[in-house]
Design a protein around this motif. Sequence first.
Motif, PDB file in Angstrom:
ATOM      1  N   UNK A 146       0.836  -1.195   0.000  1.00 24.59           N
ATOM      2  CA  UNK A 146       0.000   0.000   0.000  1.00 24.59           C
ATOM      3  C   UNK A 146       0.875   1.251   0.000  1.00 24.59           C
ATOM      4  N   UNK A 147       1.991   1.192   0.719  1.00 31.45           N
ATOM      5  CA  UNK A 147       2.935   2.305   0.712  1.00 31.45           C
ATOM      6  C   UNK A 147       3.550   2.514  -0.659  1.00 31.45           C
ATOM      7  N   UNK A 148       3.874   1.409  -1.345  1.00 29.01           N
ATOM      8  CA  UNK A 148       4.406   1.515  -2.712  1.00 29.01           C
ATOM      9  C   UNK A 148       3.374   2.176  -3.616  1.00 29.01           C
ATOM     10  N   UNK A 149       2.135   1.726  -3.516  1.00 37.26           N
ATOM     11  CA  UNK A 149       1.057   2.293  -4.328  1.00 37.26           C
ATOM     12  C   UNK A 149       0.903   3.787  -4.057  1.00 37.26           C
ATOM     13  N   UNK A 150       0.969   4.154  -2.791  1.00 37.86           N
ATOM     14  CA  UNK A 150       0.831   5.554  -2.412  1.00 37.86           C
ATOM     15  C   UNK A 150       1.944   6.402  -3.024  1.00 37.86           C
ATOM     16  N   UNK A 151       3.153   5.850  -3.100  1.00 30.49           N
ATOM     17  CA  UNK A 151       4.286   6.616  -3.641  1.00 30.49           C
ATOM     18  C   UNK A 151       4.110   6.931  -5.120  1.00 30.49           C
ATOM     19  N   UNK A 152       3.328   6.102  -5.835  1.00 28.83           N
ATOM     20  CA  UNK A 152       3.043   6.379  -7.238  1.00 28.83           C
ATOM     21  C   UNK A 152       1.974   7.456  -7.386  1.00 28.83           C
ATOM     22  N   UNK A 153       1.170   7.651  -6.338  1.00 23.85           N
ATOM     23  CA  UNK A 153       0.009   8.524  -6.443  1.00 23.85           C
ATOM     24  C   UNK A 153       0.260   9.960  -6.013  1.00 23.85           C
ATOM     25  N   UNK A 154       1.206  10.159  -5.105  1.00 24.54           N
ATOM     26  CA  UNK A 154       1.416  11.508  -4.575  1.00 24.54           C
ATOM     27  C   UNK A 154       2.273  12.328  -5.533  1.00 24.54           C
ATOM     28  N   UNK A 155       1.994  13.629  -5.568  1.00 27.21           N
ATOM     29  CA  UNK A 155       2.696  14.512  -6.509  1.00 27.21           C
ATOM     30  C   UNK A 155       4.169  14.673  -6.150  1.00 27.21           C
ATOM     31  N   UNK A 156       4.458  14.817  -4.841  1.00 27.88           N
ATOM     32  CA  UNK A 156       5.843  15.029  -4.391  1.00 27.88           C
ATOM     33  C   UNK A 156       6.173  14.013  -3.298  1.00 27.88           C
ATOM     34  N   UNK A 157       6.655  12.812  -3.673  1.00 31.36           N
ATOM     35  CA  UNK A 157       6.937  11.759  -2.683  1.00 31.36           C
ATOM     36  C   UNK A 157       7.915  12.185  -1.587  1.00 31.36           C
ATOM     37  N   UNK A 158       8.868  13.047  -1.916  1.00 28.71           N
ATOM     38  CA  UNK A 158       9.864  13.453  -0.924  1.00 28.71           C
ATOM     39  C   UNK A 158       9.250  14.290   0.195  1.00 28.71           C
ATOM     40  N   UNK A 159       8.108  14.931  -0.081  1.00 22.80           N
ATOM     41  CA  UNK A 159       7.450  15.754   0.941  1.00 22.80           C
ATOM     42  C   UNK A 159       6.428  14.972   1.759  1.00 22.80           C
TER      43      UNK A 159
END
Length: 426
Positions: free
Chosen positions: A240-253
């Motif tokens: 789910x965390x991997x999926x979320x990283x594809x969805x957010x505009x700025x993963x580093x934030x």
Amino acid sequence: MLVSIPWWVLYPGGGLLLLVATAFLLFSLYVAYIHWKYSHIPSPKRNSFYLGHMQDIQALSKQTGNEFEPLASTITKWVEQVGNVFVVFLVYHPVVISCNPDDVKNVASDKTINDSTFTKKRLGTVFGRRFLGQGLFTILGYENWKPRRKLYDPSFKRSSLKDLLPMFNECVDTFLEGLRPHADGKTEVSMKEAFHAAALDVISKVAFSSDFSKTWDSKRLGLKYTTNSELSHLSSVSLKGVQKSFLVAFPSLFPLLHPKETEMYHEAVGAMRKIGRDCIEKRIKAVTSGEEVPNDILTQILKASIADKSVDMETLMDDFVTFYIAGQETTANTLSFAIILIHQHPEVLDHLLSEVEGVLGDRKEVTGDDLDKMKYTEQVIQEVLRLYPIALPSMSKDSPKGGIEMSGYHIPEGTAIDFWTSVMCR
């Protein structure tokens, strides 16, 4: 000489305001440049200048709780609107989408073209925490992947897997015994959960000779936000965390804006790797001391890796997590889709039962020779995989140095190219 200084520079915070305004202007110019750079490639209408098509993807995720399957439907609509090849923008990151089979043949299967770093990095780490790392699935560069794959080849030869069939049979018997009390024609059973439990049992015993269905010590694993310490749950949270990283505009934030959610993903990832380390260290100790060990996949991999000093503990943990997820998630999801499709096509079920009865007769144990004879069963499974690819719905590559010509368009160097097989195969 008198110099006129704007009032807002002297105003408290004026310098910071100038810096922010300048950064925003430069960012806007960069986004505009990216749009211009790819303007020769068709693109679906985007709802936002700055976010590109990210809002469309995020909206789908909120509606369904899943990214890939609804996105495949959206890509199908985009294909109807603009053609088989187009570019979408994830904020300032352009991704060229191809649903052209010729591109798969000419580009995706070209081993000299590296896999997409965009995709591999998001699978390799979850918001900065190492997950699949440099495992067999996420290692970058064919020249790095090939020797690693060769190292593990003996573990996955048909002859080696046939030797493990008795354990497969044992797991299947356990699975069927668990379902039998509910086979009254009235009781509802979640086959998805049942298949996940069965796949977990198989990967635990066949690959690692362990019992991963147990609940692990939450304190020892350092869990605070993740209440369920079963490995299958930890795997689900990590993915789910991997999926979320594809969805957010700025993963580093994301970790700064959502610290508790990030910690939950980090805990799950860290716990999976700790469990992997325990299994690996225990088996390495047994192998190096000459003890008798199970002839499972883990032993075969460790014997090869001990001979190759380039494979360190972190890499072994990468592959532990990779093999676990590849063994459980893909198997369970394929079986889930298979049972849905077979239910929709009763004639297929009749043909499958006829083949199984013809090969096995009254026997319950399946042998390697039996599998070789079940041609129709193999075709059914391959058809399920065609309709519902279960690892990733697309293959990703990076456009090589100098760019590449694809479907009549020049794809600039370094561009991520996604080949959506889940769309083109339907």
